[in-house]
Design a protein around this motif. Structure first.
Motif, mmCIF file in Angstrom:
data_model
loop_
_atom_site.group_PDB
_atom_site.id
_atom_site.type_symbol
_atom_site.label_atom_id
_atom_site.label_comp_id
_atom_site.label_asym_id
_atom_site.label_seq_id
_atom_site.Cartn_x
_atom_site.Cartn_y
_atom_site.Cartn_z
ATOM 1 N N ARG A 172 0.807 -1.214 0.000
ATOM 2 C CA ARG A 172 0.000 0.000 0.000
ATOM 3 C C ARG A 172 0.841 1.265 0.000
ATOM 4 N N LEU A 173 2.020 1.235 0.615
ATOM 5 C CA LEU A 173 2.809 2.450 0.814
ATOM 6 C C LEU A 173 3.887 2.666 -0.236
ATOM 7 N N ASN A 234 20.846 17.596 3.697
ATOM 8 C CA ASN A 234 20.612 16.227 4.154
ATOM 9 C C ASN A 234 19.120 15.936 4.216
ATOM 10 N N LEU A 235 18.341 16.898 4.718
ATOM 11 C CA LEU A 235 16.890 16.713 4.783
ATOM 12 C C LEU A 235 16.288 16.641 3.392
ATOM 13 N N LEU A 236 16.799 17.455 2.465
ATOM 14 C CA LEU A 236 16.306 17.398 1.091
ATOM 15 C C LEU A 236 16.634 16.048 0.447
ATOM 16 N N MET A 237 17.829 15.522 0.723
ATOM 17 C CA MET A 237 18.174 14.197 0.189
ATOM 18 C C MET A 237 17.221 13.138 0.733
ATOM 19 N N LEU A 238 16.973 13.179 2.039
ATOM 20 C CA LEU A 238 16.067 12.209 2.647
ATOM 21 C C LEU A 238 14.661 12.349 2.072
ATOM 22 N N GLY A 239 14.182 13.584 1.944
ATOM 23 C CA GLY A 239 12.848 13.802 1.393
ATOM 24 C C GLY A 239 12.735 13.331 -0.040
ATOM 25 N N THR A 240 13.761 13.577 -0.855
ATOM 26 C CA THR A 240 13.743 13.112 -2.245
ATOM 27 C C THR A 240 13.727 11.597 -2.317
ATOM 28 N N LEU A 245 10.143 6.588 -3.245
ATOM 29 C CA LEU A 245 9.717 5.296 -2.718
ATOM 30 C C LEU A 245 8.213 5.207 -2.505
ATOM 31 N N LEU A 246 7.583 6.298 -2.111
ATOM 32 C CA LEU A 246 6.182 6.273 -1.712
ATOM 33 C C LEU A 246 5.257 6.306 -2.925
#
Length: 376
Positions: A172-173, A234-240, A245-246
């Motif tokens: 689902r995710l 770092n936050l932008l990399m994680l968010g991208t 994935l989602l």
């Protein structure tokens, strides 16, 4: 109008088929993510066993004599516990990967054999490192940890109700495919590197103890904009990464909060266990807070961009973070951070060194992931 990041999956994703077909697809490919995780953890064992990878020399030792020597009388329960717990995930992850292809008995036997081979190889190579001690007791406890992990993997896979719930949740995710399996493994790697409490939240500069004088208040450290910029990137990399994935892009905010909350909780627990009492919350600093706030605002804007543009910005963030972390920001060494710990075992330097390696390697691995999915 559909959101820019909401796209139709490829036929391999089975997005428009009933759930049973999805479950069949996941059953056929579910070992891929477990294999990535197992490989990643094996690399962690190699790093922790052979770090600092320098000073190699012949020391006149014979491996057969090492194996046949009396068990070390100075071997402590702490040493045995650390070795057992370090190799338990080896048996668990390899066992889970093999269990998707083999029966229970074969999975346990092969997992144990691979764990013993890994441990024996590390003990053999440690004979050529003066800073390391090759021990048959280490081999014994490592093998026992692998066996426990393999048996645990077989037990877990015998709970079909648990796997069906997990597979349903993942279906689902998250998108499916080999690129997405690598992306999920990359997410786990990022979280593993970030739980080190001597690194600021989403930061890459190790915290070290400042020089103190009795009855003197230490001068506040100046605000470091480069460190804050590294946190933002770092936050932008994680968010991208999460956006790739989602299935539903609007879930990225929730997913990001869950990931950051999990990392923050793990940081706090490890800090409480390992750091001196006055250093318990040093990983929460002004640079990290400003960087996360700016990163969240930029990520919200990125979510509304077309997919290709968002991937490109994520790649630019990865390049920028790599440049700042390697060539701009003043980084303390992993050894410098040891002063804020009350835990002084030799494993600590390996732990900090591994966190630094993950921090430096993650942008490059993310670039590879973004390049692969851009072609899908």
């Amino acid at each position: 109008m559909a959101r820019p990041w909401r796209r139709v999956d490829t036929p391999a994703d089975f997005a428009n088929t009933p759930l049973p077909m999805k479950e069949i697809f996941i059953t056929e490919t579910r070992a891929r993510l477990r294999t990535w995780l197992a490989l990643g953890y094996v690399l962690f064992i190699v790093y922790a066993s052979l770090s600092p990878f320098s000073g190699w020399q012949e020391q006149g030792l014979d491996f057969a004599e090492v194996l046949g020597s009396p068990l070390r009388l100075t071997y402590t329960a702490f040493d045995a516990t650390i070795n057992l717990l370090s190799y338990l995930p080896v048996g668990l992850l390899i066992g889970l990967a093999l269990r998707a292809r083999l029966n229970a008995t074969a999975s346990v036997i092969i997992s144990l054999g691979l764990g013993i081979a890994l441990s024996a190889s590390m003990e053999y190579l440690q004979m050529y490192l003066p800073s390391r001690i090759s021990s048959n007791t280490d081999l014994l406890t490592n093998s026992l940890g692998t066996l426990i992990g393999a048996l645990l993997a077989v037990s877990i896979t015998s709970w079909p109700w648990l796997f069906s719930r997990l597979l349903h949740w993942r279906s689902r995710l998250f998108h499916h495919g080999k690129e997405m399996d690598f992306g999920l493994a990359l997410l786990v790697l990022w979280m593993f590197g970030q739980i080190n409490p001597s690194l600021p939240m989403l930061g890459n500069v190790f915290i070290s103890e400042v020089a103190r004088q009795p009855f003197a208040v230490p001068a506040p450290a100046p605000f470091d904009p480069w460190e804050s910029g590294a946190v933002t990137l770092n936050l932008l990399m994680l968010g991208t990464l999460l956006l790739t994935l989602l299935r539903v892009p609007r879930n990225v905010t929730t997913a990001l909060l869950v990931v950051l909350s999990t990392v923050a909780l793990a940081k706090f627990v490890t800090a409480a266990m390992l750091l001196k009492s006055w250093a318990l919350l040093l990983w929460i600093n002004g640079e990290a807070m400003v960087g996360m706030l700016l990163g969240m605002l930029l990520l919200i804007a990125v979510m509304w961009l077309p997919r290709a543009a968002a991937i490109t910005l994520g790649a630019l963030a990865a390049v920028g973070h790599f440049i700042i972390a390697n060539f701009v920001s003043d980084q303390n060494s992993p050894a410098a951070a040891a002063s804020i710990y009350h835990w002084h075992y030799g494993h600590l330097l390996n732990y900090n060194g591994l966190a630094q390696t993950i921090t430096l390697a993650f942008p490059l691995l993310l670039l590879w992931h973004l390049w692969r999915i851009k072609k899908v």
